[in-house]
Design a protein around this motif. Structure first.
Motif, mmCIF file in Angstrom:
data_model
loop_
_atom_site.group_PDB
_atom_site.id
_atom_site.type_symbol
_atom_site.label_atom_id
_atom_site.label_comp_id
_atom_site.label_asym_id
_atom_site.label_seq_id
_atom_site.Cartn_x
_atom_site.Cartn_y
_atom_site.Cartn_z
ATOM 1 N N LEU A 62 49.538 82.689 84.430
ATOM 2 C CA LEU A 62 49.845 84.087 84.143
ATOM 3 C C LEU A 62 50.999 84.603 84.997
ATOM 4 O O LEU A 62 51.706 85.526 84.605
ATOM 5 C CB LEU A 62 48.612 84.965 84.391
ATOM 6 C CG LEU A 62 47.568 85.039 83.291
ATOM 7 C CD1 LEU A 62 46.356 85.814 83.782
ATOM 8 C CD2 LEU A 62 48.135 85.695 82.046
ATOM 9 N N ASP A 88 50.025 84.017 78.825
ATOM 10 C CA ASP A 88 48.598 84.259 78.670
ATOM 11 C C ASP A 88 48.066 83.330 77.583
ATOM 12 O O ASP A 88 48.538 83.369 76.443
ATOM 13 C CB ASP A 88 48.376 85.722 78.284
ATOM 14 C CG ASP A 88 46.914 86.110 78.202
ATOM 15 O OD1 ASP A 88 46.049 85.219 78.097
ATOM 16 O OD2 ASP A 88 46.624 87.318 78.244
ATOM 17 N N VAL A 90 46.038 91.303 84.781
ATOM 18 C CA VAL A 90 45.328 91.509 83.516
ATOM 19 C C VAL A 90 44.845 92.957 83.432
ATOM 20 O O VAL A 90 44.165 93.449 84.330
ATOM 21 C CB VAL A 90 44.121 90.552 83.396
ATOM 22 C CG1 VAL A 90 43.348 90.827 82.108
ATOM 23 C CG2 VAL A 90 44.585 89.114 83.452
#
Length: 245
Positions: A88, A106, A137
């Motif tokens: 990420l 992602d 996130v």
């Protein structure tokens, strides 16, 4: 003469931060703030060495899912695989290898080729997928871990293997940090795979990792509410999974 000290903020690359954190942990051996005086000190030693010992010899195509600051992608490349390291966050490593390239993305949004990989490394990663508030996130997905495993399985060739390490114990979600897999959620996580090998580790009363059986590991009462790993503890599950042919 009066000395003037000017403090300048320094932003460290991820790999350097990980190494410094490991040093800090080793210098804190006497500290044990987790449950019953034990904590996660040395968890990466167990996970990384276990995965390293199970990486087969290539050639082949490999995916290191959640590469972070580990050297496992490089190790797979040195074993003869062409490796994609997916994370990420942007990965900055002090090396390059012609068979290794890094991708920031992602897994729940990135399209992976179907039936493509011979090897997937999934080391202490899937338990974080879908938990908002960490690794940038912002959108929570309660079953993000199960979705990620399904996508990884689809991206694997028939007969390919996944090397998986995860926190295990009584089923729990310690948002936004991680999930812990027990008798209820673990079978759902492993659905669609053949378990070729499993190994479990737990901390003893002297804060040392020791091998244990499945029942002991899955009945472990985890605690992982702190951002400091030296205040958390859970058991470790290590798996060799194969996609059925």
């Amino acid at each position: 003469m009066r000395r003037i000290i000017i403090e300048v903020p320094v932003y460290l690359p991820v790999w350097l931060y990980q190494n410094l954190r490991a040093v800090r942990q080793r210098l804190s051996l006497s500290r044990a703030d987790g449950r019953n005086g034990v904590n996660l000190l040395g968890d990466r030693d167990i996970e990384w060495s276990w995965v390293a010992s199970k990486i087969p010899v290539g050639p082949g195509v490999a995916l290191d899912f959640g590469s972070g600051g580990s050297h496992l992608a490089l190790l797979a490349a040195q074993r003869g695989f062409t490796v994609t390291a997916l994370d990420l966050e942007a990965i900055q490593c002090p090396y390059i290898h012609p068979s290794l390239h890094f991708v920031k993305g992602d897994i729940l949004k990135l399209g992976l080729p179907a039936a493509h990989f011979n090897l997937v490394i999934n080391c202490s990663t899937v338990e974080h997928v879908g938990l908002a508030g960490r690794y940038g996130v912002v959108e929570g997905r309660p079953d993000g871990d199960l979705e990620a495993m399904a996508r990884l399985r689809e991206s694997m060739k028939f007969g390919a293997i996944m090397l998986l390490t995860i926190p295990v114990g009584h089923d729990a979600v310690f948002a936004p940090l991680c999930r812990v897999y027990g008798k209820e959620r673990l079978p759902r996580l492993l659905k669609g795979f053949l378990v070729e090998k499993e190994e479990f580790w737990v901390k003893d009363e002297k804060n040392r990792w020791v091998p244990c059986d499945r029942e002991v590991a899955l009945n472990f009462q985890a605690s992982a509410n702190s951002w400091d790993p030296l205040r958390n503890v859970y058991a470790l599950g290590c798996y060799v999974l194969r996609k059925p042919s």
